[in-house]
Scaffold this active site. Structure first.
Site, short mmCIF file in Angstrom:
data_model
loop_
_atom_site.label_atom_id
_atom_site.label_comp_id
_atom_site.label_asym_id
_atom_site.label_seq_id
_atom_site.Cartn_x
_atom_site.Cartn_y
_atom_site.Cartn_z
N HIS A 34 -7.07 7.33 -1.79
CA HIS A 34 -8.25 6.52 -2.11
C HIS A 34 -8.00 5.67 -3.36
O HIS A 34 -8.30 4.47 -3.38
CB HIS A 34 -9.50 7.39 -2.30
CG HIS A 34 -10.62 6.63 -2.91
ND1 HIS A 34 -11.43 5.78 -2.17
CD2 HIS A 34 -11.03 6.50 -4.21
CE1 HIS A 34 -12.30 5.19 -2.98
NE2 HIS A 34 -12.07 5.60 -4.21
N ASP A 71 12.25 -0.15 -13.53
CA ASP A 71 12.02 -0.16 -14.98
C ASP A 71 13.29 0.34 -15.66
O ASP A 71 14.05 1.10 -15.10
CB ASP A 71 10.81 0.72 -15.32
CG ASP A 71 10.23 0.33 -16.67
OD1 ASP A 71 10.76 -0.59 -17.32
OD2 ASP A 71 9.23 0.95 -17.08
N CYS A 130 -15.79 1.82 1.32
CA CYS A 130 -14.32 1.83 1.19
C CYS A 130 -13.70 2.07 2.55
O CYS A 130 -14.13 2.94 3.31
CB CYS A 130 -13.89 2.93 0.21
SG CYS A 130 -12.09 3.08 0.08
N ASP A 172 1.23 -2.44 -13.00
CA ASP A 172 1.63 -1.12 -12.51
C ASP A 172 0.95 -0.10 -13.40
O ASP A 172 0.58 -0.41 -14.54
CB ASP A 172 3.16 -0.93 -12.60
CG ASP A 172 3.58 -0.51 -14.00
OD1 ASP A 172 3.66 0.69 -14.27
OD2 ASP A 172 3.80 -1.40 -14.85
N CYS A 179 -10.51 2.98 3.14
CA CYS A 179 -9.27 3.77 3.09
C CYS A 179 -9.32 4.94 4.07
O CYS A 179 -10.39 5.30 4.57
CB CYS A 179 -8.99 4.26 1.67
SG CYS A 179 -9.84 5.78 1.21
N CYS A 185 -11.78 7.80 2.91
CA CYS A 185 -13.21 7.52 3.04
C CYS A 185 -13.62 7.33 4.51
O CYS A 185 -14.76 7.56 4.87
CB CYS A 185 -13.60 6.29 2.22
SG CYS A 185 -13.46 6.59 0.45
ZN ZN Z 1 -11.63 5.31 -0.12
#
Ligand code: ZN
Length: 366
Positions: free
Chosen positions: A332, A90, A301, A263, A303, A306
């Site tokens: 997460h 940026d 989830c 973003d 991830c 999780c």
């Molecule tokens: Zn998660």
């Protein structure tokens, strides 16, 4: 290079692939923000594991600290931060909204004050080009004039003219063949100014086009109207990037209008303040009611957080202000947005995007 793989028949959504310097970024896609050459609390390996394939850093901030020589000594920004995915840089235009940075703006340039040392810096489009070329990012963003929400029509008119003047100068002084350049559409919430800005930028023939100056205090319906009316003015074969918008509901609506790239600092900043995204909406994890919940943050989830940790554990860490808790919440949240974009992409490719979006929005309370 941008290739569109599939265009949705019921909306303007499309699935594509952006390839720069052999680095691939599938769209729709989300860029975690790495202002100081790091995504706060997260390592590049973790980013990769989350599934992110691009980040956006900040040319002005890196120029001030650690300085270009330090980055160049490592090779380029990729080597400096040990990240081989796509790097957008940026320009620093957004920092004009920040009184810690902005001193004054003229037609020629913007004067910034370093919040680190207090030193004064004249920042021109030409200097902004030089910084981004020397950083070696894959995609440079033009220096734009980002006016605050609520400015008068005359002020936004002057600001939009400046954005165009600077974009032309940026384009003319950019000489790096291995770096793409995206223009940024400004114009506040005024349709004629946005239209004029978009049309003039398209004539300058950028590699992609961003919509800037949104999500800075304007009502959501106004923001969506601007997106809906601006995207048709941008060439369909070029990538479209909505800067600074990172709420799941806003992103899905923007995808419907033909936006490809996003973003936002929201997922990382929110995580550090206990707020996580779930498929049922945003949740404040610090609340006492979660202290004995042995389920994951978001059922289903996949991830790292999780898969391994309970809500009660993350709740405990956050209430104790433990950095590990903030890290788990950040992992997460980033996974949630990166994965949402992947799911949206799959839905587009399979011709069921509007159904996917409708179902998500029905469950997601915001
Ligand atoms: Zn998660």
């Amino acid at each position: 290079m941008f290739e569109i793989e599939y265009e949705d028949e019921k909306s303007e959504a499309r699935a594509g692939t952006l390839t720069v310097n052999n680095r691939i970024f599938e769209t729709p896609g989300f860029l975690p923000v790495a202002t100081k050459a790091d995504v706060k609390l997260i390592s590049p390996d973790e980013l990769q594991e989350i599934g992110a394939s691009g980040v956006i850093t900040n040319a002005l901030v890196l120029f001030l600290r650690p300085g270009l020589e330090v980055v160049e000594a490592a090779g380029d920004i990729h080597k400096f931060m040990s990240w081989d995915g796509i790097v957008f840089s940026d320009s620093g235009g957004f920092q004009m909204l920040n009184s810690d940075f902005l001193v004054k703006v003229t037609e020629e340039l913007v004067t910034f004050k370093s919040p680190f040392t207090g030193s004064i810096l004249d920042f021109s489009p030409e200097l902004c080009v030089e910084i981004q070329m020397r950083l070696g990012s894959d995609i440079a963003m033009v220096l734009d004039d980002c006016p605050s929400y609520g400015s008068s029509y005359d002020d936004i008119l002057a600001s939009t003219k400046r954005t165009l003047f600077w974009a032309k100068r940026f384009r003319d002084s950019h000489k790096n063949q291995s770096q793409e350049v995206f223009g940024i559409v400004q114009g506040g919430v005024f349709k004629d100014l946005r239209d004029n800005c978009a049309e003039s930028l398209v004539k300058m023939d950028f590699d992609g086009y961003a919509i800037g100056g949104l999500c800075i205090g304007e009502p959501k319906d106004v923001m969506h109207e601007v997106i809906q009316k601006t995207t048709p003015l941008l060439p369909p074969q070029k990538p479209r990037y909505l800067m600074g918008v990172g709420s799941p509901e806003d992103m899905l609506k923007a995808i419907s209008c033909g936006v490809d790239i996003f973003d936002s600092v929201f997922p990382t900043r929110n995580a550090r303040h206990n707020t996580v995204y779930t498929k049922n909406g945003k949740v404040n994890l610090g609340k006492e009611k979660f202290n004995s919940d042995i389920g994951p943050i978001d059922e289903g989830c996949k991830c790292y957080t999780c898969s391994k940790f309970s809500l009660s554990y993350v709740n405990h860490l956050l209430r104790e202000y433990e950095y590990f808790g903030m890290r788990l919440a950040t992992i997460h949240n980033l996974h949630f947005l990166v994965n949402l974009m992947k799911e949206a992409r799959e839905a587009i490719l399979e011709g069921r995007f509007e159904g996917f979006k409708g179902e998500f929005l029905q469950n997601y309370k915001f």
